[in-house]
Design an enzyme around this catalytic site. Sequence first.
Site, PDB file in Angstrom:
ATOM      1  N   PRO A 119      -3.317 -47.769  21.919  1.00 55.24           N
ATOM      2  CA  PRO A 119      -4.000 -47.069  20.831  1.00 55.24           C
ATOM      3  C   PRO A 119      -3.027 -46.693  19.724  1.00 55.24           C
ATOM      4  CG  PRO A 119      -3.751 -45.639  22.741  1.00 55.24           C
ATOM      5  CD  PRO A 119      -3.321 -46.998  23.171  1.00 55.24           C
ATOM      6  N   HIS A 127     -22.253 -17.624  20.451  1.00 54.96           N
ATOM      7  CA  HIS A 127     -22.225 -19.065  20.703  1.00 54.96           C
ATOM      8  C   HIS A 127     -20.941 -19.454  21.456  1.00 54.96           C
ATOM      9  CE1 HIS A 127     -23.240 -23.318  19.531  1.00 54.96           C
ATOM     10  NE2 HIS A 127     -21.951 -23.454  19.786  1.00 54.96           N
ATOM     11  N   GLU A 128     -19.796 -18.988  20.976  1.00 55.32           N
ATOM     12  CA  GLU A 128     -18.530 -19.359  21.613  1.00 55.32           C
ATOM     13  C   GLU A 128     -18.384 -18.706  22.985  1.00 55.32           C
ATOM     14  OE1 GLU A 128     -16.824 -21.695  20.473  1.00 55.32           O
ATOM     15  OE2 GLU A 128     -17.884 -21.825  18.572  1.00 55.32           O
ATOM     16  N   HIS A 186     -20.199 -20.807  25.545  1.00 51.11           N
ATOM     17  CA  HIS A 186     -19.384 -21.919  26.058  1.00 51.11           C
ATOM     18  C   HIS A 186     -18.423 -21.434  27.144  1.00 51.11           C
ATOM     19  CE1 HIS A 186     -20.745 -24.921  23.263  1.00 51.11           C
ATOM     20  NE2 HIS A 186     -20.325 -24.251  22.191  1.00 51.11           N
ATOM     21  N   ASP A 245     -22.014 -30.119  19.537  1.00 55.60           N
ATOM     22  CA  ASP A 245     -22.158 -30.003  20.993  1.00 55.60           C
ATOM     23  C   ASP A 245     -23.181 -30.994  21.517  1.00 55.60           C
ATOM     24  OD1 ASP A 245     -20.352 -27.920  20.831  1.00 55.60           O
ATOM     25  OD2 ASP A 245     -21.920 -26.424  20.558  1.00 55.60           O
TER      26      ASP A 245
END
Length: 697
Positions: A270, A491-492, A495, A568
């Site tokens: 790569p 939100h975080e 996770h 996400d």
Amino acid sequence: MPPVPPPDKEKKPEPAPPYWAQWRLLLPYILLGFMILWLWQDFFLAPKIQTIPYSEFKRYLAAGQVEECTIREDRIEGKIDPRRKLRTAQRPAAEAASPAVPPAVPAASATPVAPAPTPAPQKTAAPAQEKPAAGKTEAAKTEPFFFYTVPVNDDKLIEELQAQGVDYKGVRPSPLPSLIVFWVLPIILLVGLWLFVSRRIGAAGQAMMSFGKSRARLVADKDTGVNFADVAGCDEAKYELQEVVDFLKNPKRYEALGAKIPKGVLLVGPPGTGKTLLARAVAGEAKVAFYSISGSDFVEMFVGVGASRVRDLFVQAKATAPCIIFIDELDAIGRQRGVHVGAVNDEREQTLNQLLVEMDGFAANVGIIILAATNRPDVLDRALLRPGRFDRQVVVDAPDIDGREAILKVHSRDKPLAPDVNLKQIAQGTPGFSGADLANALNEAALLAARRGANEIHQLDIEEAIEKVVAGPERKSRRLDADERRRVAYHEVGHALVAAHSQHADPVHKISIVPRGRAALGYTLQLPEGQQFLMTRSELVDRIRGMLGGRAAEEIVFAEVSTGAENDLERATALARQMVCAFGMSERVGLVHCGHRTNPFVGPLDDGALERDFSERTAEQVDDEVKQILDDAYAKAKQILTDHRDQLERVSQELMRRETLDAQAFKDLLAGTGGGEAHLNDKDVGLPAATAAAAQS
């Protein structure tokens, strides 16, 4: 006193500059000499020669004051002595006052009337007392001088010169000035113009004649500045190339056993893994000629130019064998041949055909090794990859944890590191990073340390640089209102909380609601505990569940969702589709491989870049299975957050207060003992974007 290094015996003396270069250095001094000579003649010699009109010359001649003269075609020059009048003519005052007498009376006839004692003292004494300055001027006018005048058409000039007794002579004009002006200078100008035009035409013709010449650059070992000690993280590739270099240095040892060196070595991997760096190291280690060229340098819009350049390249290589030819970006000319329309494709195929013939055709090329690099081996022609042409394919993959640590040591040689820097922990926290990524992270850390005026690079600088590389720079100008900031925090934390209560998920190491990059309003970084090459179905499901935890938290707390979960959902869907199509982890679809990656060396694992090769019925089953995996993971995430709603509220409130939580602070809050200042943890480092769940605007 430091020891004086011994002289380099292998260093060849520099060649003397050509003669035209030496004349070019002397040219300014020659011009300066001419300028000094001109100034000397103009300022020192010119004042002694007075230029007078022809009429004044005639008056001096009539007064008998011209001593000598030289008559040329374009000028008359000579010497005038005004004192000849005082020596030869002293006339009475009345006779001297008459303007018609001096030119009519010769100088010899004035001698009988010389005694006139009484008027002379009166005439000379009075002006001397009244006008002394005028006396000096008159004395200056009596000094002899050289004159120069331009003549007119005067037929009686010779008679007057003879009558006055002047010494005169005629000079024939020299042919040298006319020769220089009318012949030498025009010829010099014509020759100079011809040389200028011919040189321009020759340069254009040379460029046209060299259109099919190879553009390979001969690299000397001292020009690279890189050797195998400067390359880390790819020990297997270094071993393969060291064998090639050793064969070039000691060929008899291998030939004694009947071994033949590979004709071609293809470096595959790569971007950013160090393929070109390895080639530079080979050029630094091998004491043979090393030609470097890019694949795009062969192909032009004219058919046949690329093949001509390949032939010329191998002609140069044969003249300096043994040698190494390095072709960077081989896929530019080595793509698979087929039926194409257009001259460009035809030109590329002819170039490839010529390269195949030169590498292993009817006439063998002994002592020439081809070293090439590409990140698209899947598009190369099969005839190019067969034994006899590229005998070896060396994979230069992303480094493991030990390789990353070695790369960090290499790139930190010239950087002052603080004692608290732990390269092992940094290597552990950067899975998936290539050598170029690690070099960029250390450079960003040096810039951050210099920005705050530090003399050393600390661990926090490197951690901040890794986060900057992964998620982008902090967007301090992006101000979120209270509602958006609260939504991003939940939100975080969603996770992080789902990952913390999943058995096979990677541990959480940092949570932040500081906006970064182009779209990330917050991010959650997870760090694997060790090097991982395989993943089970449970681990993949837990990873998808953690990706969907942010959207689940928003739905639980606010009873509606936002656009922050776009990234996400994209990554979770791509990973679920790979589970069904590539990994055979679906009972309904079965063990069928329903898609293949176009290039396994480009892009992360969960980018979902699969090429479809199945029917519509199978596509429906794949879509149903992907949706089922996502629905189950989302339902499980909502259940985890509902069961631990108190932890969700506690961690979210603390995150809104601090904006950033590290791993230890997050663990304390889950245990109910958090709430103080944020803990500093050396293991709190960043991750690639593939393992970071980020809220998108």
